[in-house]
Design an enzyme around this catalytic site. Structure first.
Site, PDB file in Angstrom:
ATOM      1  N   THR A   1      29.001 -68.160 -48.043  1.00  0.00           N
ATOM      2  CA  THR A   1      29.486 -67.066 -46.941  1.00  0.00           C
ATOM      3  C   THR A   1      29.299 -65.618 -47.510  1.00  0.00           C
ATOM      4  O   THR A   1      29.056 -65.244 -48.701  1.00  0.00           O
ATOM      5  CB  THR A   1      30.879 -67.260 -46.726  1.00  0.00           C
ATOM      6  OG1 THR A   1      31.665 -67.220 -48.205  1.00  0.00           O
ATOM      7  CG2 THR A   1      31.167 -68.621 -46.158  1.00  0.00           C
ATOM      8  N   CYS A   2      29.199 -64.724 -46.320  1.00  0.00           N
ATOM      9  CA  CYS A   2      29.035 -63.201 -47.020  1.00  0.00           C
ATOM     10  C   CYS A   2      30.071 -62.833 -47.984  1.00  0.00           C
ATOM     11  O   CYS A   2      31.201 -63.227 -47.630  1.00  0.00           O
ATOM     12  CB  CYS A   2      29.100 -62.497 -45.624  1.00  0.00           C
ATOM     13  SG  CYS A   2      27.551 -62.580 -44.832  1.00  0.00           S
ATOM     14  N   PRO A   3      29.582 -61.956 -49.074  1.00  0.00           N
ATOM     15  CA  PRO A   3      28.577 -61.583 -49.065  1.00  0.00           C
ATOM     16  C   PRO A   3      27.678 -62.336 -50.436  1.00  0.00           C
ATOM     17  O   PRO A   3      26.985 -61.794 -51.104  1.00  0.00           O
ATOM     18  CB  PRO A   3      28.693 -60.011 -49.808  1.00  0.00           C
ATOM     19  CG  PRO A   3      30.066 -60.468 -50.491  1.00  0.00           C
ATOM     20  CD  PRO A   3      30.792 -61.529 -49.788  1.00  0.00           C
TER      21      PRO A   3
END
Lengths: 381, 80
Positions: free
Chosen positions: B18-20
Protein backbone atom coordinates in the site's frame (compact mmCIF):
# COMPACT_ATOMS: atom_id res chain seq x y z
CA UNK A 1 3.91 -38.82 17.29
CA UNK A 2 4.60 -35.49 18.87
CA UNK A 3 3.80 -32.42 16.78
CA UNK A 4 6.58 -29.85 17.04
CA UNK A 5 5.60 -26.20 16.82
CA UNK A 6 8.66 -23.98 16.48
CA UNK A 7 8.46 -20.23 16.99
CA UNK A 8 11.48 -18.17 16.00
CA UNK A 9 11.62 -14.87 17.87
CA UNK A 10 10.65 -13.93 21.40
CA UNK A 11 9.27 -10.43 20.87
CA UNK A 12 5.61 -9.52 21.21
CA UNK A 13 4.40 -11.76 18.38
CA UNK A 14 6.39 -14.85 19.31
CA UNK A 15 5.70 -14.54 23.02
CA UNK A 16 1.96 -13.93 22.70
CA UNK A 17 1.74 -16.84 20.27
CA UNK A 18 3.66 -19.20 22.56
CA UNK A 19 1.51 -18.31 25.57
CA UNK A 20 -1.78 -18.42 23.68
CA UNK A 21 -0.89 -21.81 22.23
CA UNK A 22 0.05 -23.13 25.65
CA UNK A 23 -3.42 -22.22 26.91
CA UNK A 24 -5.26 -23.54 23.87
CA UNK A 25 -3.32 -26.78 23.67
CA UNK A 26 -3.19 -27.53 27.37
CA UNK A 27 -4.62 -31.04 26.98
CA UNK A 28 -2.42 -31.91 24.01
CA UNK A 29 0.68 -30.62 25.79
CA UNK A 30 -0.14 -32.67 28.89
CA UNK A 31 -0.61 -35.77 26.73
CA UNK A 32 2.71 -35.24 24.97
CA UNK A 33 0.97 -34.86 21.61
CA UNK A 34 2.47 -31.46 20.97
CA UNK A 35 5.61 -29.60 21.94
CA UNK A 36 6.04 -25.85 21.63
CA UNK A 37 9.55 -24.43 21.40
CA UNK A 38 10.37 -20.74 21.37
CA UNK A 39 13.78 -19.86 19.93
CA UNK A 40 15.26 -16.50 20.91
CA UNK A 41 18.76 -15.15 20.66
CA UNK A 42 18.64 -13.31 23.98
CA UNK A 43 17.35 -14.26 27.41
CA UNK A 44 15.18 -11.16 27.71
CA UNK A 45 11.84 -10.10 26.36
CA UNK A 46 11.73 -6.40 25.50
CA UNK A 47 8.79 -4.00 25.38
CA UNK A 48 10.21 -1.45 22.97
CA UNK A 49 7.71 1.43 23.40
CA UNK A 50 9.34 2.20 26.76
CA UNK A 51 12.37 3.62 24.94
CA UNK A 52 10.41 6.66 23.74
CA UNK A 53 9.81 7.59 27.37
CA UNK A 54 13.43 6.87 28.32
CA UNK A 55 14.45 9.68 25.98
CA UNK A 56 12.51 12.13 28.16
CA UNK A 57 13.73 10.71 31.45
CA UNK A 58 10.33 9.30 32.32
CA UNK A 59 11.26 5.62 32.31
CA UNK A 60 14.36 3.48 32.66
CA UNK A 61 15.35 0.86 30.07
CA UNK A 62 14.93 -1.85 32.68
CA UNK A 63 11.22 -1.00 32.77
CA UNK A 64 10.90 -2.48 29.30
CA UNK A 65 12.89 -5.66 29.84
CA UNK A 66 12.12 -8.91 31.63
CA UNK A 67 13.60 -12.40 31.45
CA UNK A 68 11.77 -14.34 28.77
CA UNK A 69 11.36 -17.23 31.18
CA UNK A 70 9.29 -15.03 33.49
CA UNK A 71 7.00 -14.01 30.65
CA UNK A 72 6.56 -17.32 28.85
CA UNK A 73 4.34 -20.15 30.04
CA UNK A 74 6.23 -23.03 31.69
CA UNK A 75 4.68 -25.45 29.21
CA UNK A 76 6.73 -23.80 26.45
CA UNK A 77 10.36 -24.83 25.93
CA UNK A 78 12.68 -21.85 25.51
CA UNK A 79 15.90 -22.32 23.60
CA UNK A 80 18.34 -19.45 23.64
CA UNK A 81 20.03 -19.83 20.30
CA UNK A 82 20.16 -18.21 16.88
CA UNK A 83 18.32 -19.94 14.06
CA UNK A 84 20.23 -19.46 10.81
CA UNK A 85 18.53 -21.63 8.20
CA UNK A 86 15.70 -24.03 7.45
CA UNK A 87 15.77 -27.42 5.75
CA UNK A 88 12.22 -27.48 4.40
CA UNK A 89 12.40 -31.07 3.16
CA UNK A 90 13.60 -32.52 6.43
CA UNK A 91 11.65 -29.90 8.41
CA UNK A 92 14.57 -28.92 10.56
CA UNK A 93 16.04 -25.67 11.85
CA UNK A 94 19.76 -25.08 11.76
CA UNK A 95 21.06 -23.41 14.93
CA UNK A 96 24.29 -21.59 15.67
CA UNK A 97 25.13 -23.21 18.99
CA UNK A 98 23.49 -26.62 18.72
CA UNK A 99 25.13 -29.55 17.00
CA UNK A 100 21.85 -31.18 16.05
CA UNK A 101 19.19 -29.38 14.05
CA UNK A 102 15.82 -28.80 15.70
CA UNK A 103 12.77 -30.51 14.18
CA UNK A 104 9.52 -28.73 13.39
CA UNK A 105 6.16 -29.64 11.95
CA UNK A 106 4.83 -26.09 12.03
CA UNK A 107 7.16 -23.10 11.90
CA UNK A 108 6.25 -19.53 12.82
CA UNK A 109 8.70 -16.76 12.00
CA UNK A 110 8.48 -13.78 14.36
CA UNK A 111 11.94 -12.34 13.92
CA UNK A 112 11.01 -8.66 13.95
CA UNK A 113 12.99 -5.77 12.54
CA UNK A 114 16.45 -4.41 13.15
CA UNK A 115 18.15 -1.04 12.67
CA UNK A 116 20.64 -0.37 9.89
CA UNK A 117 21.85 3.22 10.26
CA UNK A 118 25.01 2.29 8.34
CA UNK A 119 23.05 2.45 5.12
CA UNK A 120 23.23 6.26 5.21
CA UNK A 121 26.78 7.64 5.42
CA UNK A 122 27.41 9.49 8.67
CA UNK A 123 24.12 8.54 10.28
CA UNK A 124 25.48 5.95 12.69
CA UNK A 125 28.07 8.42 13.99
CA UNK A 126 25.92 11.52 14.20
CA UNK A 127 22.31 10.51 14.51
CA UNK A 128 20.50 9.89 17.77
CA UNK A 129 17.48 7.64 17.98
CA UNK A 130 15.00 6.15 20.43
CA UNK A 131 14.79 2.73 18.82
CA UNK A 132 17.10 0.99 21.25
CA UNK A 133 18.13 1.14 24.88
CA UNK A 134 21.52 2.75 24.38
CA UNK A 135 20.22 5.13 21.75
CA UNK A 136 17.40 6.33 23.97
CA UNK A 137 19.74 6.91 26.91
CA UNK A 138 22.22 8.83 24.76
CA UNK A 139 19.38 10.92 23.38
CA UNK A 140 18.12 11.67 26.89
CA UNK A 141 21.57 12.84 27.96
CA UNK A 142 21.93 15.02 24.88
CA UNK A 143 18.53 16.62 25.36
CA UNK A 144 19.32 17.43 28.98
CA UNK A 145 22.60 19.12 28.01
CA UNK A 146 21.14 21.37 25.32
CA UNK A 147 20.35 25.01 26.09
CA UNK A 148 19.01 25.74 22.64
CA UNK A 149 19.51 25.08 18.95
CA UNK A 150 17.97 23.20 16.09
CA UNK A 151 16.48 19.76 16.64
CA UNK A 152 15.85 17.82 13.45
CA UNK A 153 13.68 14.72 13.55
CA UNK A 154 14.29 12.88 10.28
CA UNK A 155 12.40 9.82 9.19
CA UNK A 156 15.15 8.29 7.13
CA UNK A 157 13.75 4.89 6.43
CA UNK A 158 10.35 3.34 5.95
CA UNK A 159 9.01 0.87 6.82
CA UNK A 160 10.05 1.25 10.42
CA UNK A 161 8.84 0.09 13.79
CA UNK A 162 5.84 2.02 15.11
CA UNK A 163 5.01 4.48 12.33
CA UNK A 164 3.48 6.88 14.86
CA UNK A 165 6.65 7.18 16.94
CA UNK A 166 8.38 9.94 14.91
CA UNK A 167 5.32 12.16 15.29
CA UNK A 168 5.06 11.24 18.95
CA UNK A 169 8.66 12.23 19.61
CA UNK A 170 8.21 15.51 17.74
CA UNK A 171 5.06 16.44 19.65
CA UNK A 172 6.61 15.34 22.93
CA UNK A 173 9.88 17.22 22.53
CA UNK A 174 7.94 20.38 21.62
CA UNK A 175 5.80 20.05 24.74
CA UNK A 176 8.72 19.01 26.93
CA UNK A 177 10.59 22.18 25.98
CA UNK A 178 7.49 24.33 26.53
CA UNK A 179 7.00 22.87 30.00
CA UNK A 180 10.57 23.85 30.84
CA UNK A 181 10.15 27.33 29.37
CA UNK A 182 12.82 26.61 26.79
CA UNK A 183 10.86 26.25 23.56
CA UNK A 184 11.80 29.70 22.24
CA UNK A 185 15.47 28.75 22.37
CA UNK A 186 14.89 25.88 19.97
CA UNK A 187 13.85 25.33 16.39
CA UNK A 188 12.34 21.96 15.56
CA UNK A 189 12.14 20.48 12.07
CA UNK A 190 10.38 17.28 11.07
CA UNK A 191 11.33 15.55 7.81
CA UNK A 192 9.52 12.78 5.96
CA UNK A 193 10.50 10.94 2.75
CA UNK A 194 7.32 11.44 0.75
CA UNK A 195 5.08 14.37 -0.10
CA UNK A 196 3.16 14.39 3.19
CA UNK A 197 4.08 14.15 6.86
CA UNK A 198 3.10 10.50 7.28
CA UNK A 199 2.74 7.46 5.06
CA UNK A 200 -0.91 7.05 5.96
CA UNK A 201 -2.94 9.87 4.40
CA UNK A 202 -5.42 10.06 7.27
CA UNK A 203 -2.68 10.35 9.88
CA UNK A 204 -0.89 12.89 7.69
CA UNK A 205 -4.00 15.07 7.35
CA UNK A 206 -4.49 14.97 11.09
CA UNK A 207 -0.85 15.63 12.01
CA UNK A 208 0.09 18.31 9.48
CA UNK A 209 -1.87 21.25 10.96
CA UNK A 210 -0.87 20.22 14.47
CA UNK A 211 2.80 20.36 13.59
CA UNK A 212 2.34 23.78 11.97
CA UNK A 213 0.38 25.31 14.85
CA UNK A 214 3.25 24.39 17.16
CA UNK A 215 5.71 26.16 14.89
CA UNK A 216 7.45 22.93 13.92
CA UNK A 217 9.18 23.16 10.55
CA UNK A 218 8.19 20.55 7.96
CA UNK A 219 10.38 19.18 5.18
CA UNK A 220 8.55 16.61 3.09
CA UNK A 221 10.11 14.69 0.21
CA UNK A 222 13.30 14.52 2.22
CA UNK A 223 15.16 11.25 1.69
CA UNK A 224 18.34 11.51 3.69
CA UNK A 225 21.35 10.78 1.55
CA UNK A 226 24.20 11.63 3.90
CA UNK A 227 24.99 13.13 7.26
CA UNK A 228 28.11 15.16 7.89
CA UNK A 229 28.91 14.83 11.60
CA UNK A 230 31.59 17.54 11.47
CA UNK A 231 29.54 20.18 9.72
CA UNK A 232 26.36 18.96 11.48
CA UNK A 233 24.33 18.86 8.30
CA UNK A 234 21.97 16.32 6.79
CA UNK A 235 21.38 16.35 3.04
CA UNK A 236 18.63 14.73 1.03
CA UNK A 237 18.53 13.01 -2.36
CA UNK A 238 16.23 15.83 -3.41
CA UNK A 239 18.93 18.43 -2.81
CA UNK A 240 17.86 19.94 0.52
CA UNK A 241 20.45 20.52 3.26
CA UNK A 242 19.60 21.11 6.90
CA UNK A 243 21.90 22.27 9.68
CA UNK A 244 21.24 20.64 13.01
CA UNK A 245 22.43 20.79 16.60
CA UNK A 246 20.67 17.56 17.50
CA UNK A 247 19.72 15.02 14.85
CA UNK A 248 17.14 12.46 15.90
CA UNK A 249 16.70 9.95 13.11
CA UNK A 250 14.48 7.01 12.43
CA UNK A 251 17.17 4.75 10.96
CA UNK A 252 16.59 2.44 8.00
CA UNK A 253 15.20 -0.91 9.10
CA UNK A 254 15.65 -4.39 7.73
CA UNK A 255 14.21 -7.71 8.72
CA UNK A 256 16.17 -10.63 10.03
CA UNK A 257 19.18 -12.13 8.24
CA UNK A 258 17.58 -15.49 8.96
CA UNK A 259 14.62 -14.67 6.72
CA UNK A 260 17.00 -13.86 3.86
CA UNK A 261 19.14 -16.96 4.33
CA UNK A 262 16.05 -19.16 4.61
CA UNK A 263 14.76 -17.72 1.33
CA UNK A 264 11.53 -16.51 2.91
CA UNK A 265 11.61 -12.99 1.49
CA UNK A 266 13.77 -10.06 0.42
CA UNK A 267 15.13 -7.59 2.93
CA UNK A 268 14.34 -9.92 5.81
CA UNK A 269 10.57 -9.53 5.38
CA UNK A 270 8.50 -12.67 4.83
CA UNK A 271 6.02 -12.73 1.95
CA UNK A 272 2.73 -13.93 3.43
CA UNK A 273 -0.93 -14.28 2.63
CA UNK A 274 -2.11 -11.21 4.54
CA UNK A 275 -5.22 -13.00 5.84
CA UNK A 276 -3.90 -16.45 6.77
CA UNK A 277 -0.32 -15.28 7.52
CA UNK A 278 1.04 -18.37 5.76
CA UNK A 279 4.39 -17.82 4.04
CA UNK A 280 3.95 -17.64 0.29
CA UNK A 281 5.27 -20.77 -1.41
CA UNK A 282 6.11 -22.69 1.75
CA UNK A 283 4.12 -25.40 3.49
CA UNK A 284 3.59 -25.21 7.26
CA UNK A 285 5.41 -21.90 7.62
CA UNK A 286 3.77 -18.76 9.02
CA UNK A 287 5.10 -15.29 9.75
CA UNK A 288 3.76 -12.67 12.17
CA UNK A 289 4.64 -9.23 13.48
CA UNK A 290 7.23 -6.95 11.94
CA UNK A 291 8.70 -9.83 9.91
CA UNK A 292 5.47 -10.41 7.97
CA UNK A 293 4.76 -8.40 4.82
CA UNK A 294 1.09 -7.69 5.43
CA UNK A 295 0.94 -3.98 4.64
CA UNK A 296 -0.11 -3.08 8.19
CA UNK A 297 2.24 -1.08 10.41
CA UNK A 298 5.12 -2.73 12.18
CA UNK A 299 3.46 -2.41 15.57
CA UNK A 300 3.13 -4.59 18.63
CA UNK A 301 -0.66 -4.56 18.45
CA UNK A 302 -0.60 -6.00 14.93
CA UNK A 303 1.81 -8.71 16.09
CA UNK A 304 -0.52 -9.43 19.01
CA UNK A 305 -3.62 -9.87 16.84
CA UNK A 306 -1.72 -11.86 14.25
CA UNK A 307 -0.40 -14.19 16.97
CA UNK A 308 -3.96 -14.88 18.10
CA UNK A 309 -4.98 -15.76 14.54
CA UNK A 310 -2.06 -18.09 13.98
CA UNK A 311 -2.64 -19.75 17.37
CA UNK A 312 -6.21 -20.50 16.33
CA UNK A 313 -5.15 -21.79 12.93
CA UNK A 314 -2.46 -24.04 14.39
CA UNK A 315 -4.81 -25.42 17.03
CA UNK A 316 -7.50 -26.15 14.42
CA UNK A 317 -4.99 -27.82 12.17
CA UNK A 318 -3.64 -29.96 15.00
CA UNK A 319 -7.16 -31.16 15.79
CA UNK A 320 -7.94 -31.97 12.18
CA UNK A 321 -10.42 -29.12 11.90
CA UNK A 322 -10.52 -26.53 9.11
CA UNK A 323 -8.58 -23.42 10.07
CA UNK A 324 -11.08 -20.57 9.84
CA UNK A 325 -9.40 -17.74 11.76
CA UNK A 326 -8.19 -14.91 9.52
CA UNK A 327 -6.38 -11.65 10.16
CA UNK A 328 -8.34 -8.62 9.02
CA UNK A 329 -5.50 -6.15 9.47
CA UNK A 330 -6.56 -4.97 12.92
CA UNK A 331 -4.11 -2.55 14.47
CA UNK A 332 -4.55 -0.22 17.40
CA UNK A 333 -2.24 2.58 18.27
CA UNK A 334 -1.95 5.27 20.90
CA UNK A 335 -0.31 8.44 19.62
CA UNK A 336 1.22 10.74 22.21
CA UNK A 337 0.61 14.36 21.23
CA UNK A 338 2.58 15.89 24.06
CA UNK A 339 3.71 15.06 27.57
CA UNK A 340 0.10 14.93 28.85
CA UNK A 341 -2.17 14.28 25.87
CA UNK A 342 -2.65 11.48 23.39
CA UNK A 343 -5.03 10.20 20.78
CA UNK A 344 -5.96 6.68 19.73
CA UNK A 345 -6.58 4.97 16.40
CA UNK A 346 -7.98 1.59 15.48
CA UNK A 347 -7.98 0.44 11.88
CA UNK A 348 -7.73 -2.59 9.59
CA UNK A 349 -7.42 -3.56 5.94
CA UNK A 350 -10.79 -2.01 5.12
CA UNK A 351 -11.15 0.88 7.56
CA UNK A 352 -8.62 3.73 7.73
CA UNK A 353 -7.47 5.28 11.00
CA UNK A 354 -9.51 8.22 12.29
CA UNK A 355 -7.56 10.03 15.00
CA UNK A 356 -9.76 11.74 17.54
CA UNK A 357 -9.12 14.93 19.47
CA UNK A 358 -6.26 14.27 21.90
CA UNK A 359 -7.17 14.04 25.56
CA UNK A 360 -5.40 13.68 28.86
CA UNK A 361 -7.43 10.54 29.57
CA UNK A 362 -6.01 8.88 26.48
CA UNK A 363 -2.49 9.73 27.56
CA UNK A 364 -3.12 8.05 30.89
CA UNK A 365 -4.65 5.09 29.08
CA UNK A 366 -1.40 4.78 27.16
CA UNK A 367 0.64 4.85 30.36
CA UNK A 368 -1.71 2.31 31.92
CA UNK A 369 -1.32 0.07 28.90
CA UNK A 370 2.47 0.32 29.21
CA UNK A 371 2.11 -1.12 32.71
CA UNK A 372 -0.33 -3.81 31.68
CA UNK A 373 1.66 -4.81 28.62
CA UNK A 374 3.11 -7.71 30.55
CA UNK A 375 -0.38 -9.21 30.67
CA UNK A 376 -0.53 -8.91 26.88
CA UNK A 377 2.79 -10.70 26.54
CA UNK A 378 1.44 -13.48 28.71
CA UNK A 379 -1.53 -13.81 26.38
CA UNK A 380 -3.98 -12.64 29.05
CA UNK A 381 -4.98 -9.21 27.73
CA UNK B 1 1.97 -0.89 -36.01
CA UNK B 2 3.84 -1.75 -32.86
CA UNK B 3 4.74 0.49 -29.98
CA UNK B 4 8.27 0.24 -28.77
CA UNK B 5 8.17 -0.66 -25.09
CA UNK B 6 10.63 0.89 -22.71
CA UNK B 7 13.23 -1.61 -21.64
CA UNK B 8 14.09 -1.64 -17.98
CA UNK B 9 17.47 -2.48 -16.50
CA UNK B 10 15.89 -3.59 -13.26
CA UNK B 11 12.38 -4.20 -11.92
CA UNK B 12 10.89 -3.41 -8.53
CA UNK B 13 7.78 -5.49 -7.96
CA UNK B 14 5.80 -3.65 -5.29
CA UNK B 15 2.43 -5.16 -6.11
CA UNK B 16 0.45 -5.79 -2.96
CA UNK B 17 2.11 -2.96 -1.04
CA UNK B 18 0.00 0.00 0.00
CA UNK B 19 1.05 3.64 -0.45
CA UNK B 20 3.70 4.83 0.10
CA UNK B 21 5.36 1.38 0.02
CA UNK B 22 5.88 1.28 -3.77
CA UNK B 23 7.42 4.75 -3.83
CA UNK B 24 9.72 3.86 -0.93
CA UNK B 25 10.75 0.67 -2.71
CA UNK B 26 11.55 2.72 -5.81
CA UNK B 27 13.56 5.26 -3.81
CA UNK B 28 15.48 2.44 -2.18
CA UNK B 29 16.33 1.01 -5.60
CA UNK B 30 17.30 4.44 -6.97
CA UNK B 31 19.80 4.72 -4.14
CA UNK B 32 21.39 1.43 -5.15
CA UNK B 33 21.75 1.82 -8.93
CA UNK B 34 23.99 3.88 -11.20
CA UNK B 35 22.99 7.01 -13.09
CA UNK B 36 21.02 6.35 -16.33
CA UNK B 37 19.62 3.07 -15.00
CA UNK B 38 15.98 2.53 -15.98
CA UNK B 39 13.82 0.99 -13.28
CA UNK B 40 10.42 -0.58 -13.87
CA UNK B 41 8.18 -0.15 -10.84
CA UNK B 42 5.20 -2.50 -10.70
CA UNK B 43 2.51 -1.22 -8.37
CA UNK B 44 -1.20 -1.78 -7.87
CA UNK B 45 -1.52 1.16 -5.49
CA UNK B 46 -3.92 3.72 -6.92
CA UNK B 47 -1.80 6.76 -6.09
CA UNK B 48 1.53 5.44 -7.30
CA UNK B 49 1.50 7.24 -10.68
CA UNK B 50 0.92 10.59 -8.97
CA UNK B 51 3.30 9.97 -6.10
CA UNK B 52 6.11 8.69 -8.30
CA UNK B 53 5.75 11.61 -10.72
CA UNK B 54 5.77 14.16 -7.89
CA UNK B 55 8.81 12.59 -6.30
CA UNK B 56 10.68 12.29 -9.59
CA UNK B 57 10.03 15.98 -10.34
CA UNK B 58 11.31 16.95 -6.90
CA UNK B 59 14.35 14.70 -6.90
CA UNK B 60 15.46 15.36 -10.48
CA UNK B 61 14.80 11.89 -11.85
CA UNK B 62 12.70 11.17 -14.92
CA UNK B 63 9.48 9.24 -15.35
CA UNK B 64 9.75 7.82 -18.87
CA UNK B 65 6.26 6.37 -19.09
CA UNK B 66 3.38 5.02 -17.05
CA UNK B 67 1.47 2.03 -18.42
CA UNK B 68 -1.80 0.69 -17.06
CA UNK B 69 -1.42 -3.07 -17.26
CA UNK B 70 -4.94 -3.80 -16.08
CA UNK B 71 -4.41 -4.93 -12.54
CA UNK B 72 -1.29 -2.87 -11.92
CA UNK B 73 0.80 0.03 -13.20
CA UNK B 74 4.21 -0.33 -14.81
CA UNK B 75 6.14 2.90 -14.25
CA UNK B 76 9.54 3.37 -15.88
CA UNK B 77 11.85 5.75 -14.06
CA UNK B 78 15.33 6.77 -15.15
CA UNK B 79 17.88 7.74 -12.54
CA UNK B 80 19.47 11.05 -13.53
Amino acid sequence: MTEHIAIVGGGTGGTVLANTLAEKLDAELAAGEVEITLFNDSEDHVYKPVWLYVAFGQREPADGRRPLREVVDDRVTIRQDYVVDVDYERKELELVDAIDPAPYDKLVVATGAQLEPERVPGLAEAGHHFYGEEGAQALRDELLEMDGGHIVLSVVGTPHMCPAAPLEFTFMVDDWLRERGRREAFNITYTYPIMRVHGNEHIAEWADPRLRERDIGIETMFNAEAVDPEAQTITSMEGTELDYDLLVAIPPHTGSDFVESAGLGEGGWVDVDKHTLEATGFDDVYAIGDAAQTGVPKAGSAAHYQANVVAQRLASDLRGQPATAVYGGKTICFIETGMDDATFVEFDYERPPEPSEPTRAMHWSKLAYNESYWLTARGLL
Amino acid sequence: MTTKQTEADTTVDARGATCPGPLMDLISEIRAVDTDTVIALLSDAEKSPTEVQEWADESGNEVLDIADEGDHYRIHVKKL
